[in-house]
Design a protein around this motif. Structure first.
Motif, short mmCIF file in Angstrom:
data_model
loop_
_atom_site.label_atom_id
_atom_site.label_comp_id
_atom_site.label_asym_id
_atom_site.label_seq_id
_atom_site.Cartn_x
_atom_site.Cartn_y
_atom_site.Cartn_z
N ILE A 16 0.81 -1.23 0.00
CA ILE A 16 0.00 0.00 0.00
C ILE A 16 0.85 1.28 0.00
CG2 ILE A 16 -2.05 -1.12 0.97
CD1 ILE A 16 -1.38 0.18 3.69
N ASP A 17 2.14 1.13 -0.27
CA ASP A 17 3.02 2.29 -0.53
C ASP A 17 2.47 3.02 -1.77
OD1 ASP A 17 6.35 2.80 0.05
OD2 ASP A 17 5.57 3.54 -1.87
N VAL A 18 2.64 4.33 -1.86
CA VAL A 18 2.12 5.08 -3.01
C VAL A 18 2.85 4.72 -4.32
CG1 VAL A 18 3.58 7.17 -2.90
CG2 VAL A 18 1.20 7.36 -3.68
N VAL A 21 0.31 -7.94 -5.03
CA VAL A 21 -0.73 -6.94 -5.30
C VAL A 21 -0.21 -5.59 -4.85
CG1 VAL A 21 -3.16 -6.35 -4.99
CG2 VAL A 21 -2.38 -8.68 -4.50
N SER A 22 -0.12 -4.64 -5.78
CA SER A 22 0.30 -3.29 -5.39
C SER A 22 -0.77 -2.27 -5.75
CB SER A 22 1.62 -2.92 -6.10
OG SER A 22 1.98 -1.58 -5.78
N PHE A 23 -1.07 -1.40 -4.79
CA PHE A 23 -1.91 -0.22 -5.01
C PHE A 23 -0.95 0.95 -5.12
CE2 PHE A 23 -6.05 -2.07 -3.69
CZ PHE A 23 -5.61 -3.25 -3.11
N HIS A 24 -1.08 1.79 -6.14
CA HIS A 24 -0.12 2.89 -6.29
C HIS A 24 -0.62 3.98 -7.22
CE1 HIS A 24 0.73 -0.55 -8.98
NE2 HIS A 24 0.63 0.39 -9.91
N LYS A 25 0.03 5.12 -7.09
CA LYS A 25 -0.16 6.21 -8.06
C LYS A 25 0.50 5.77 -9.35
CE LYS A 25 0.36 10.36 -10.06
NZ LYS A 25 -0.72 11.10 -10.70
CA CA Z 1 2.19 0.19 -3.76
#
Ligand code: CA
Ligand code: ZLM
Ligand code: ZN
Length: 393
Positions: free
Chosen positions: A180-182, A201-205
């Motif tokens: 959940i790092d940007v 799984v990565s959530f990012h800008k």
């Molecule tokens: Ca991330």
């Protein structure tokens, strides 16, 4: 503040090395290892160490780092002389080996010690999970997700996460990595591109060309060859500026809930990069401590052995708030914690607002415009569901 007791029926361990926190990347470099000291000061002021097993971690050995990193890279990392000025501004012509010595990844004093201490904490955490001495292990000094086998990248030199996950794979059939790092967790994703035992799984800008590292588009799901068991096991959630707690939590719970059903992980590695918080010096999102921490709470409720890593986070007071509150979630003390930061907290004046949960207006003045439409978020969920149809376990 000191009515905090050990959680019932499970064990949490906290892995840290105060020596690591004394290193400096250079004058105005955004990465400040000192944020770990600030975090620990909050965790202690709330009395949380009473509820955990606390370990002073050792440095990882060369052989342990070698489980992922190439020998020639490690040898150079161990022997490269520290420089007092980053090269790419003052000395553009000087040779840069393994991407070491530019302004993102400077060669500073004690670099190898810093890296091996970060990895040592993460590896200790993984070992405690493996031998069932911990159910949740916390390693805020780790989470350096950009480092490659033979290359430093984005403030990361040693990929402590990959080293720790390799350890987990000795004892667990399947590991779910959540980031959940940007920034996109490219180093971890790439390391496990060819196995179906790790889903990343990565959530990012996401804005290639403009925002680092530029990878992690919705369609990047791992090399799709018939012979690659790791195909479809890389999930990316590319986001725009200004995403809110409400949108992020909904997306996180929908996607991770579904992945949990389909992939059925036996252990979770959660990278809690705090640069996804509002007001971060490098970040772009509007997340508050509550929204960031809701992701941790959701994972915890899955009741699967878990390591919580640190990662990015460039506004130290907010990093400390998030990681201290997330520590309280791990020990199940979050409901009894006083939002007012204890008076005796060292460096209390650093927190500006005396609460763990400053409002968006307190953090930003004017909140950042939200560029994430509901329609786009729906498309992302749809695409992830389609990928998961290929996954069978
Ligand atoms: Ca991330
Ligand atoms: N320039 N100093 C996130 C890693 C993000 C690459 C553009 C460097 C900076 C940044 C360094 C003091 C994690 C890029 C940036 C200027 C090429 C990045 C030194 C400010 C400074 O003031 C700075 C002289 C520095 C670096 C800003 N670098 C902002 N963004 C990214 C890397 C790591 O959070 O995901 C995990 C720990 N790098 O955008 C450039 C392309 C170098
Ligand atoms: Zn980051």
């Amino acid at each position: 503040e000191f009515n905090i007791t050990r959680p019932k029926g499970y064990t949490v361990s906290y892995h840290a090395n105060p020596e690591m926190e004394k290193h400096h990347f250079g004058q105005t470099h955004p990465m400040k290892p000192w944020r770990l000291t600030l975090t620990k000061s909050l965790v202690s002021a709330y009395g949380m160490p009473f509820a955990m097993d606390n370990y002073n971690t050792r440095a990882a050995t060369y052989e342990e780092l070698n489980s992922f990193h190439a020998s020639d890279y490690l040898d150079y990392l161990a022997s490269a002389p520290a420089e007092d000025m980053p090269r790419d501004i003052d000395n553009p012509d000087k040779e840069v080996k393994f991407n070491l010595g530019g302004s993102d990844c400077p060669l500073f004093h004690g670099l190898y010690d810093y890296c091996s201490m970060s990895a040592g904490g993460s590896l200790d955490a993984a070992r405690k999970i493996c031998n069932k001495q911990s159910d949740i292990a916390i390693a805020w000094g780790g989470g350096l997700h950009h480092a490659k086998r033979s290359e430093a990248s984005g403030f990361c030199y040693i990929n402590d996460i990959v080293v720790a996950v390799l350890q987990l794979l000795r004892c667990f059939p399947r590991v779910l990595y959540i980031d959940i790092d940007v920034h996109h967790g490219d180093g971890v994703e790439e390391a496990f591109f060819s196995t179906d035992r790790v889903m990343t799984v990565s959530f990012h800008k996401y804005a290639p060309e403009v925002f680092f590292p530029g990878t992690g588009g919705l369609d990047d799901n791992g090399p799709k060859s018939e012979h690659n068991p790791g195909a479809h096991h890389a999930i990316n959630v590319p986001l725009n500026d200004g995403i809110t707690d409400e949108q992020y939590e909904h997306l996180f719970q929908t996607i991770i809930g579904k992945i949990n059903e389909v992939f059925r992980p036996s252990a979770i590695a959660l990278q809690c990069g705090a640069d996804s918080l509002a007001g971060d010096r490098l970040g772009r999102f509007n997340l508050q401590v509550q929204g960031h921490a809701a992701c941790v709470e959701f994972c915890k409720k899955l009741n699967i052995p878990m390591i919580m890593f640190g990662g990015g986070g460039y506004t130290p007071r907010n990093v400390a708030r998030a990681w201290a509150f997330e520590t309280s979630i791990a020990i199940d003390a979050h409901k009894k914690i006083d939002p007012i930061i204890p008076q005796h907290t060292p460096w209390r004046e650093r927190f500006i607002h005396d609460t763990l949960f400053p409002t968006l207006e307190q953090i930003l003045g004017e909140p950042r415009a939200n560029r994430n439409t509901q329609k786009r978020l729906q498309e992302i969920v749809q695409h992830v569901h389609e990928q998961l149809r290929f996954v069978t376990h």
